[in-house]
Write a protein that holds these residues in place. Sequence first.
Motif, PDB file in Angstrom:
ATOM      1  N   ALA A 109       0.833  -1.203   0.000  1.00 19.43           N
ATOM      2  CA  ALA A 109       0.000   0.000   0.000  1.00 19.43           C
ATOM      3  C   ALA A 109       0.864   1.248   0.000  1.00 19.43           C
ATOM      4  O   ALA A 109       0.592   2.214  -0.730  1.00 19.43           O
ATOM      5  N   CYS A 110       1.928   1.252   0.817  1.00 22.03           N
ATOM      6  CA  CYS A 110       2.813   2.414   0.891  1.00 22.03           C
ATOM      7  C   CYS A 110       3.461   2.687  -0.462  1.00 22.03           C
ATOM      8  O   CYS A 110       3.460   3.824  -0.952  1.00 22.03           O
ATOM      9  N   ALA A 111       4.018   1.644  -1.080  1.00 23.44           N
ATOM     10  CA  ALA A 111       4.676   1.821  -2.374  1.00 23.44           C
ATOM     11  C   ALA A 111       3.680   2.241  -3.452  1.00 23.44           C
ATOM     12  O   ALA A 111       4.007   3.075  -4.316  1.00 23.44           O
ATOM     13  N   THR A 112       2.471   1.694  -3.421  1.00 21.81           N
ATOM     14  CA  THR A 112       1.451   2.042  -4.427  1.00 21.81           C
ATOM     15  C   THR A 112       1.031   3.496  -4.292  1.00 21.81           C
ATOM     16  O   THR A 112       0.875   4.208  -5.297  1.00 21.81           O
ATOM     17  N   ILE A 113       0.832   3.956  -3.068  1.00 15.78           N
ATOM     18  CA  ILE A 113       0.444   5.353  -2.837  1.00 15.78           C
ATOM     19  C   ILE A 113       1.548   6.291  -3.313  1.00 15.78           C
ATOM     20  O   ILE A 113       1.286   7.341  -3.916  1.00 15.78           O
ATOM     21  N   ILE A 114       2.800   5.923  -3.058  1.00 17.41           N
ATOM     22  CA  ILE A 114       3.922   6.737  -3.528  1.00 17.41           C
ATOM     23  C   ILE A 114       3.944   6.774  -5.053  1.00 17.41           C
ATOM     24  O   ILE A 114       4.156   7.838  -5.662  1.00 17.41           O
ATOM     25  N   GLN A 115       3.707   5.605  -5.679  1.00 22.09           N
ATOM     26  CA  GLN A 115       3.688   5.547  -7.139  1.00 22.09           C
ATOM     27  C   GLN A 115       2.569   6.398  -7.736  1.00 22.09           C
ATOM     28  O   GLN A 115       2.669   6.857  -8.879  1.00 22.09           O
ATOM     29  N   ALA A 116       1.520   6.630  -6.956  1.00 25.58           N
ATOM     30  CA  ALA A 116       0.403   7.452  -7.427  1.00 25.58           C
ATOM     31  C   ALA A 116       0.726   8.940  -7.393  1.00 25.58           C
ATOM     32  O   ALA A 116      -0.098   9.764  -7.794  1.00 25.58           O
ATOM     33  N   GLY A 117       1.899   9.297  -6.929  1.00 29.15           N
ATOM     34  CA  GLY A 117       2.330  10.690  -6.933  1.00 29.15           C
ATOM     35  C   GLY A 117       2.125  11.418  -5.625  1.00 29.15           C
ATOM     36  O   GLY A 117       2.339  12.627  -5.549  1.00 29.15           O
ATOM     37  N   ILE A 118       1.711  10.701  -4.574  1.00 23.30           N
ATOM     38  CA  ILE A 118       1.494  11.317  -3.270  1.00 23.30           C
ATOM     39  C   ILE A 118       2.818  11.368  -2.511  1.00 23.30           C
ATOM     40  O   ILE A 118       3.653  10.462  -2.621  1.00 23.30           O
ATOM     41  N   ASN A 119       3.004  12.444  -1.748  1.00 26.32           N
ATOM     42  CA  ASN A 119       4.229  12.607  -0.965  1.00 26.32           C
ATOM     43  C   ASN A 119       4.466  11.365  -0.111  1.00 26.32           C
ATOM     44  O   ASN A 119       3.565  10.890   0.580  1.00 26.32           O
ATOM     45  N   PRO A 120       5.690  10.820  -0.141  1.00 29.24           N
ATOM     46  CA  PRO A 120       5.967   9.587   0.622  1.00 29.24           C
ATOM     47  C   PRO A 120       5.676   9.689   2.111  1.00 29.24           C
ATOM     48  O   PRO A 120       5.281   8.699   2.727  1.00 29.24           O
ATOM     49  N   TRP A 121       5.864  10.861   2.691  1.00 28.99           N
ATOM     50  CA  TRP A 121       5.584  10.993   4.122  1.00 28.99           C
ATOM     51  C   TRP A 121       4.089  10.910   4.388  1.00 28.99           C
ATOM     52  O   TRP A 121       3.666  10.318   5.394  1.00 28.99           O
ATOM     53  N   ILE A 122       3.295  11.469   3.506  1.00 28.66           N
ATOM     54  CA  ILE A 122       1.839  11.324   3.625  1.00 28.66           C
ATOM     55  C   ILE A 122       1.454   9.864   3.387  1.00 28.66           C
ATOM     56  O   ILE A 122       0.581   9.313   4.062  1.00 28.66           O
ATOM     57  N   ALA A 123       2.116   9.238   2.406  1.00 24.44           N
ATOM     58  CA  ALA A 123       1.864   7.819   2.140  1.00 24.44           C
ATOM     59  C   ALA A 123       2.158   6.975   3.380  1.00 24.44           C
ATOM     60  O   ALA A 123       1.441   6.015   3.678  1.00 24.44           O
ATOM     61  N   ALA A 124       3.204   7.348   4.125  1.00 23.14           N
ATOM     62  CA  ALA A 124       3.550   6.602   5.341  1.00 23.14           C
ATOM     63  C   ALA A 124       2.429   6.704   6.372  1.00 23.14           C
ATOM     64  O   ALA A 124       2.054   5.704   7.007  1.00 23.14           O
ATOM     65  N   ILE A 125       1.882   7.908   6.530  1.00 26.73           N
ATOM     66  CA  ILE A 125       0.785   8.088   7.492  1.00 26.73           C
ATOM     67  C   ILE A 125      -0.441   7.289   7.065  1.00 26.73           C
ATOM     68  O   ILE A 125      -1.094   6.622   7.886  1.00 26.73           O
ATOM     69  N   LEU A 126      -0.750   7.332   5.766  1.00 25.80           N
ATOM     70  CA  LEU A 126      -1.893   6.566   5.265  1.00 25.80           C
ATOM     71  C   LEU A 126      -1.677   5.065   5.447  1.00 25.80           C
ATOM     72  O   LEU A 126      -2.624   4.316   5.719  1.00 25.80           O
ATOM     73  N   THR A 127      -0.436   4.640   5.313  1.00 22.63           N
ATOM     74  CA  THR A 127      -0.125   3.214   5.475  1.00 22.63           C
ATOM     75  C   THR A 127      -0.350   2.763   6.914  1.00 22.63           C
ATOM     76  O   THR A 127      -0.821   1.643   7.153  1.00 22.63           O
ATOM     77  N   LEU A 128      -0.026   3.617   7.866  1.00 26.18           N
ATOM     78  CA  LEU A 128      -0.317   3.278   9.261  1.00 26.18           C
ATOM     79  C   LEU A 128      -1.817   3.064   9.445  1.00 26.18           C
ATOM     80  O   LEU A 128      -2.248   2.158  10.176  1.00 26.18           O
ATOM     81  N   GLY A 129      -2.617   3.881   8.741  1.00 27.94           N
ATOM     82  CA  GLY A 129      -4.063   3.703   8.790  1.00 27.94           C
ATOM     83  C   GLY A 129      -4.500   2.389   8.171  1.00 27.94           C
ATOM     84  O   GLY A 129      -5.411   1.724   8.674  1.00 27.94           O
ATOM     85  N   VAL A 130      -3.833   2.000   7.085  1.00 31.41           N
ATOM     86  CA  VAL A 130      -4.158   0.711   6.448  1.00 31.41           C
ATOM     87  C   VAL A 130      -3.909  -0.435   7.426  1.00 31.41           C
ATOM     88  O   VAL A 130      -4.749  -1.328   7.594  1.00 31.41           O
ATOM     89  N   GLY A 131      -2.766  -0.414   8.094  1.00 31.25           N
ATOM     90  CA  GLY A 131      -2.464  -1.459   9.059  1.00 31.25           C
ATOM     91  C   GLY A 131      -3.475  -1.491  10.198  1.00 31.25           C
ATOM     92  O   GLY A 131      -3.917  -2.569  10.624  1.00 31.25           O
ATOM     93  N   ALA A 132      -3.860  -0.300  10.690  1.00 31.97           N
ATOM     94  CA  ALA A 132      -4.831  -0.226  11.782  1.00 31.97           C
ATOM     95  C   ALA A 132      -6.185  -0.787  11.352  1.00 31.97           C
ATOM     96  O   ALA A 132      -6.852  -1.489  12.119  1.00 31.97           O
ATOM     97  N   VAL A 133      -6.605  -0.494  10.125  1.00 32.75           N
ATOM     98  CA  VAL A 133      -7.888  -1.000   9.618  1.00 32.75           C
ATOM     99  C   VAL A 133      -7.861  -2.525   9.508  1.00 32.75           C
ATOM    100  O   VAL A 133      -8.840  -3.203   9.841  1.00 32.75           O
ATOM    101  N   LEU A 134      -6.757  -3.068   9.035  1.00 33.26           N
ATOM    102  CA  LEU A 134      -6.648  -4.525   8.938  1.00 33.26           C
ATOM    103  C   LEU A 134      -6.699  -5.168  10.325  1.00 33.26           C
ATOM    104  O   LEU A 134      -7.304  -6.230  10.513  1.00 33.26           O
ATOM    105  N   GLY A 135      -6.066  -4.522  11.302  1.00 32.59           N
ATOM    106  CA  GLY A 135      -6.153  -5.023  12.670  1.00 32.59           C
ATOM    107  C   GLY A 135      -7.565  -4.914  13.216  1.00 32.59           C
ATOM    108  O   GLY A 135      -8.042  -5.815  13.918  1.00 32.59           O
ATOM    109  N   LEU A 136      -8.244  -3.807  12.897  1.00 29.98           N
ATOM    110  CA  LEU A 136      -9.635  -3.637  13.326  1.00 29.98           C
ATOM    111  C   LEU A 136     -10.528  -4.708  12.715  1.00 29.98           C
ATOM    112  O   LEU A 136     -11.432  -5.234  13.378  1.00 29.98           O
ATOM    113  N   ASN A 137     -10.277  -5.045  11.454  1.00 29.48           N
ATOM    114  CA  ASN A 137     -11.064  -6.094  10.802  1.00 29.48           C
ATOM    115  C   ASN A 137     -10.914  -7.427  11.540  1.00 29.48           C
ATOM    116  O   ASN A 137     -11.890  -8.162  11.726  1.00 29.48           O
TER     117      ASN A 137
END
Length: 353
Positions: A109-137
Amino acid sequence: MKATAPTPADTEQSPAAGVEGGSTASTPRRKNPLSAVLGQDYLGVAIAIVALVLFIGAFHPRFLEADQLASVLGNAAYIGVLACGMAFLLAMRELDLSVGSIFAVSALACATIIQAGINPWIAAILTLGVGAVLGLNNALLIRVVALPSIVATLATLALYRGFGLAFSEGRQIIGAPLDHSFTKIIGGSVLGVPFPGLMLIVVVVILTIILRLTTFGYRVRSIGSNPEAAEFSGIPVHRVRTQAFVLTGLLGGLAGVLSVGYLGSADPNTGTGYELQAIAAAVIGGTALAGGRATVIGAALGAILLGVVGTGLAYFRVPIQWNQFALGAVILLAVTLDSFVRSRRRRSSRPAL
């Protein structure tokens, strides 16, 4: 009326709390510093690391050089971060077999978001959210469908891993450019320590404080000590369990971010088998499978011990086919010795008749 849950300050007086690294008593008593150190649950694994490092270094002095030891720490950081989260779950008599897959999906997810042109640091924050959502699931499956955690997370292990393979079509996804600050910082080092290793130290400090000094940490240990009594006392068991799974998923997301920043890419096969190594690291470090007691420091040290074993096997040119056998033997030996020491402690602590 239900009784209110004790505050974190009460944990030192609660025999069921399982305070990390030592025993509790009904009345506070002072311990000299040496006794406190010797009473830590992770002391055995710390001694084992030092002994193993010296043993390998006696035959291969290159292993004792600072850069090599720092490299071992950096390589162990990913499993170490996952093991720190696993310690919270094991303390509650739960486990998460999907953390390796969460690690892989988060990295993708982190690499894909970066490839989409989003700032890598923002991608890192979004990736933490992805991990949290998977844990919530995972937590929702356990609570809503009423599945045991081992069954629910065994299913999501395959689901998350399969999704990552299908999404990436089995190929690596490149992360941020080498000249970006994201890659330079995470892929670099501080005082000779690789950034992932430094982050492991930060995670250990933060989670140790949470486990020992907060209401959440007290509740985690209380639930593991006696779930029925914890629920009767007013502790929101389901909510705390959910929070613990979200924390574990969040740490899986962090491991994914560190992997992309340090390696420069995400591989759908990364993290395979990490769930078992994370559990082993936590148990080797002193976290009880029976619940009620956990040590974040020990979990990180357990991961470092596994890293030292893996690197040592490479130095001795042991065929890679024997790596899993050797790791399994080390885990079995460490857990057996830990069980023996704990049983001796229990016998010595019983009052004389």
